[in-house]
Motif scaffolding. Structure first.
Motif, short mmCIF file in Angstrom:
data_model
loop_
_atom_site.label_atom_id
_atom_site.label_comp_id
_atom_site.label_asym_id
_atom_site.label_seq_id
_atom_site.Cartn_x
_atom_site.Cartn_y
_atom_site.Cartn_z
N THR A 113 4.15 6.74 1.00
CA THR A 113 4.51 6.09 -0.05
C THR A 113 3.73 5.12 -0.29
O THR A 113 2.97 4.49 0.71
N ILE A 114 3.13 4.65 -1.55
CA ILE A 114 2.07 3.69 -1.90
C ILE A 114 2.55 2.89 -2.97
O ILE A 114 2.90 3.33 -4.04
N ARG A 115 2.60 1.49 -2.89
CA ARG A 115 2.71 0.70 -3.87
C ARG A 115 1.80 0.65 -4.98
O ARG A 115 0.61 0.61 -4.64
N ALA A 116 2.17 0.55 -6.22
CA ALA A 116 1.09 0.78 -7.14
C ALA A 116 0.23 -0.67 -7.02
O ALA A 116 -1.23 -0.61 -7.61
N SER A 117 0.81 -1.68 -6.82
CA SER A 117 -0.09 -2.98 -6.72
C SER A 117 -0.97 -3.23 -5.47
O SER A 117 -1.35 -3.91 -5.32
N ASP A 118 -0.65 -2.01 -4.48
CA ASP A 118 -1.37 -2.09 -3.20
C ASP A 118 -2.87 -1.27 -3.40
O ASP A 118 -3.70 -1.29 -2.47
N VAL A 119 -3.08 -0.81 -4.83
CA VAL A 119 -4.26 -0.08 -4.54
C VAL A 119 -5.55 -0.91 -5.67
O VAL A 119 -4.90 -1.31 -6.66
N ILE A 120 -6.66 -0.75 -5.18
CA ILE A 120 -7.77 -1.65 -5.90
C ILE A 120 -8.55 -0.54 -6.66
O ILE A 120 -8.90 0.65 -5.93
N VAL A 121 -9.09 -0.74 -7.87
CA VAL A 121 -9.70 0.25 -8.70
C VAL A 121 -11.12 -0.42 -8.63
O VAL A 121 -11.20 -1.66 -9.20
N ALA A 122 -12.14 0.46 -8.46
CA ALA A 122 -13.48 -0.13 -8.33
C ALA A 122 -14.35 1.11 -9.16
O ALA A 122 -14.20 2.39 -8.98
N THR A 123 -15.47 0.61 -10.03
CA THR A 123 -16.14 1.83 -10.65
C THR A 123 -17.30 1.88 -9.80
O THR A 123 -18.10 2.97 -10.13
#
Lengths: 225, 362
Positions: B277-287
Motif C-alpha cells: 500500500t502506498i499513498r499517492a501523496s508519498d510519491v515524488i516525481v522526477a524527470t
C-alpha cells in the motif's frame, strides 16, 4: 393413584394444553407488533394486556357467556363437536391460556425485539423465504427469550383460579386443578392435604421461576456481547 | 448487467437513479446519506422503490408499471452487509451452509468446503461467530453469500469497519474471487482508493441523484465530483511477492511487476504474497534521475493517465499495476508530464505498508 397425584397431573395437563394453543397465537401477535408495527398497535397492546388488568372472575364470566350452550360460540361448538365446552378440563385450559396471554406476548415481544432485523434480511437474500427465515433464523436466535415466555406462561396457567372456577367448575378428577384443590381442602378443613398441595405449588413455581430467571439473565448477557 | 431506473422517497430523502451497471466489478460512490445502501437494498429486493424498474441480465426484478416485485429470496442476488450480519446461533460452517441450503440452484454455486478453503477460513469451520475478528467475519459473510450461488454480489461497504491492514487483505480477496469465480459485483463505498483499485465502472451519488458515471480514475480522481472526494488520501494497492523478508530494521524486498521495491521488514507476514500500500501523496516525481538520495525506492515508469481538477491533480504510472501519484498542477506543467512519458518515481521505504495477500488457493 393418590388424589394429590391426580390433581398434579391434571394441572400439568391443563397448563400444557393451554401453552400448546397459546404459543403460536402469542408468537403471531408478538411478531406482528415487533416486525409490522401495525397502525392499531395501541389497540392490540391494550386488548392483549386486558387479562392482566381484569379480575380473573370477569374473564371466567365472559368465557361462560361465550361458551355456554346458548352462548354465541357455545352453539357453534355444539354443532361442531356435539358437546359442551364449559365445565370440562378443556375450558380450564382456555381460561388459563387467556389469563397467561399478556405475560407470554410481552416476553415474546422482548425476545423478538432482540433479533436484529438485518439478520432476517440477510436470510431472505440468501434464498430463504419469510417462513423459513422465521423458522431457521428468528426463532433459534430468540429461543431463550421465547422459552422464558413459555415458562412464565406455564407458571401463570398452573396457578390460575378465578376464571377457571367460573367456566370450568371445581369437579374433582375433571377440572379440579391445584389451586382449586387447595381451596377445596381449606374449605373442608382438610389442612394436612392442603399444606401438602401448597408445598407442591411452591416447589413447582420456584423451579419454573428459577429456570425462567436463568434464561432471562442469559438472554441479557447474550445481548450485551 | 443491471439496469436501474428507480425513484424512492422516504420522508425527506429522495433517491432517483437511472443507470446501467455493466458486468465485472462496478461501484457506487458517495458520501453517507447519498442513497448508496438504499440502492443496494432495492436491487436485493429488501426495499421496494416507489416507481421505476430494475432488471438483471434482461430479467425484470421490479417493474412498477407491471406491478412486479420479485421477492428477495427469488432474486439470486447476494448481499454482504457492512458488519457481515452473520447468524449468531450458527458456527462458521453453519453460516456458510445456510447459503448453500437455501440458495437457488445455480451454475455459479460453489461448495461450502471449497469456499472456506478459497477464503482461508477452513480452520475456523467450528468456531463461534462471536469470537471472530472483523476480517474473519467479512470473509465468512462473503463465503455465505457466494455459497448461495448469486448472479451478482452486492457489497455494502464491506471493509469500512476494518482497520487499514485488514482492509487491503479483504480487498485482495474480493479481487481474486472475482477473477476466480467471475461473479459480477457491485461495490458500495465512500473510499476513492478502494474503488479505483477494484472497479471498472463507478456511479457517483450525491443527495440521491447520479452526478457522475464512468471509469473510476477519470471520475473519482478527475473532474466532475468536486469536493465529494476532495479530502481523502488516495492510496494504491499493488500485488507483490516477497523476495527477501528482511528482519528487524533490515528492509524487505518485494517484487511488483518488473520492479523490486524496498519495504519495511516483513517478519510478521507469513505469506509470500503481499499487497503493497502506498499513498499517492508519498510519491515524488522526477524527470531526471535523482542521485545521492536517502529514499530507497527510485524507479522509472511510464505515465498512463493524468486527471486534473481545480482541487487536485493525479498522475497514474504503470508499474505492472496502476500506481496513482498526487501532485500539483504546477508540478505537472513544470515537469512537462504527459501520457506516455516515463518519469522517475521516488518514495521512502517507510511510506510502504505490507499486508498479506488473501491468496485463493487451497
Amino acid at each position: 393413584m393418590s388424589s394429590e397425584g391426580e390433581v398434579i397431573l391434571l394441572s400439568l395437563r391443563v397448563a400444557a394444553l393451554a401453552m400448546v394453543g397459546l404459543v403460536p397465537i402469542s408468537l403471531g401477535i408478538a411478531w406482528l407488533l415487533v416486525r409490522r408495527n401495525p397502525r392499531g398497535r395501541w389497540l392490540i397492546e391494550a386488548l392483549v394486556s386486558m387479562p392482566l388488568a381484569l379480575p380473573p372472575v370477569v374473564i371466567g364470566f365472559g368465557l361462560l357467556w361465550l361458551f355456554s350452550p346458548t352462548g354465541p360460540l357455545g352453539e357453534v361448538i355444539d354443532s361442531l363437536f356435539g358437546g359442551d365446552l364449559v365445565f370440562t378440563w378443556f375450558a380450564a385450559s382456555l381460561a388459563s391460556a387467556i389469563v397467561a396471554l399478556p405475560l407470554v406476548v410481552r416476553t415474546f415481544v422482548i425476545a423478538l425485539e432482540a433479533v436484529d432485523p438485518r439478520l432476517e434480511l440477510a436470510s431472505r437474500s440468501l434464498g430463504a423465504g419469510p417462513w423459513r427465515t422465521f423458522a431457521y433464523v428468528t426463532i433459534p436466535i430468540a429461543a431463550r427469550g421465547l422459552l422464558a415466555g413459555v415458562l412464565i406462561g406455564f407458571v401463570r396457567a398452573l396457578s390460575e383460579f378465578g376464571a377457571t372456577i367460573v367456566v370450568a367448575g371445581n369437579i374433582p378428577g375433571q377440572t379440579q386443578t391445584l389451586p382449586l384443590a387447595i381451596f377445596t381442602r381449606i374449605q373442608t378443613g382438610d389442612d394436612s392435604v392442603a399444606i401438602r398441595l401448597v408445598v407442591i405449588s411452591v416447589v413447582l413455581a420456584l423451579v419454573s421461576l428459577l429456570l425462567h430467571n436463568r434464561l432471562v439473565s442469559r438472554l441479557a448477557s447474550g445481548r450485551s456481547r | 448487467m443491471i439496469k436501474l431506473d428507480l425513484a424512492i422517497a422516504r420522508g425527506d430523502f429522495h433517491l432517483e437513479i437511472n443507470a446501467s451497471l455493466e458486468s465485472g466489478i462496478s461501484a457506487i460512490f458517495g458520501p453517507s446519506g447519498s442513497g448508496k445502501s438504499t440502492t443496494l437494498a432495492c436491487i436485493a429486493g429488501l426495499m421496494q422503490p416507489d416507481s421505476g424498474s430494475i432488471a438483471l441480465d434482461g430479467e425484470s426484478l421490479f417493474d412498477s408499471n407491471e406491478n412486479l416485485h420479485v421477492s428477495p429470496e427469488n432474486r439470486s442476488v447476494g448481499l454482504v452487509f457492512q458488519d457481515g450480519a452473520l447468524f449468531p446461533h450458527l458456527d462458521v460452517q453453519g453460516n456458510i451452509e445456510f447459503g448453500a441450503k437455501f440458495g437457488g440452484a445455480n451454475s455459479r454455486k460453489v461448495y461450502p468446503d471449497e469456499l472456506m478453503k478459497l477464503l482461508g477460513i477452513h480452520d475456523l469451520a467450528e468456531r463461534d461467530i462471536a469470537g471472530l475478528s472483523g476480517g474473519e467475519r467479512q470473509r465468512v459473510a462473503l463465503a455465505r453469500s457466494l455459497a448461495a450461488g448469486p448472479r451478482v454480489l452486492l457489497l455494502d461497504e464491506p471493509v469500512a469497519s476494518l482497520d487499514a491492514r485488514l482492509r487491503t487483505t479483504v480487498l485482495g480477496y474480493l479481487k481474486e474471487i472475482h477473477r476466480e469465480l467471475g461473479i459480477p459485483m457491485i461495490y458500495v463505498s465512500h473510499n476513492v482508493s478502494e474503488i479505483v483499485h477494484l472497479a471498472e465502472q463507478v456511479i457517483v451519488l450525491d443527495h440521491g441523484t447520479v452526478v457522475a458515471n464512468g471509469p473510476p480514475r477519470a471520475v473519482l480522481l478527475g473532474q466532475g465530483i468536486g469536493q465529494l472526494a476532495n479530502f481523502e488520501d488516495v492510496e494504491s494497492y499493488l500485488s507483490g511477492t516477497l523476495v527477501d523478508r528482511g528482519s528487524g530494521d533490515r528492509s524487505a524486498r518485494v517484487k511488483v511487476g518488473n520492479y523490486e521495491f524496498v519495504t519495511p521488514s516483513a517478519e510478521h507476514i507469513d505469506s509470500d504474497e503481499v499487497i503493497v500500500t502506498i499513498r499517492a501523496s508519498d510519491v515524488i516525481v522526477a524527470t531526471e534521475l535523482p542521485r545521492a538520495i536517502s529514499a530507497r525506492n527510485v524507479i522509472s515508469a511510464p505515465c498512463v493517465d493524468l486527471t486534473q481538477s481545480e482541487e487536485r491533480s493525479f498522475a497514474t504510472f504503470d508499474v505492472g499495476e496502476p500506481l496513482v501519484v498526487e501532485l500539483t498542477s504546477s508540478a505537472i506543467a513544470e515537469l512537462e508530464l504527459s501520457i506516455g512519458v516515463s518519469a522517475h518515481l521516488v518514495f521512502k521505504t517507510t511510506s510502504l505498508t505490507l499486508t498479506p495477500r488473501g491468496i485463493l488457493r487451497s
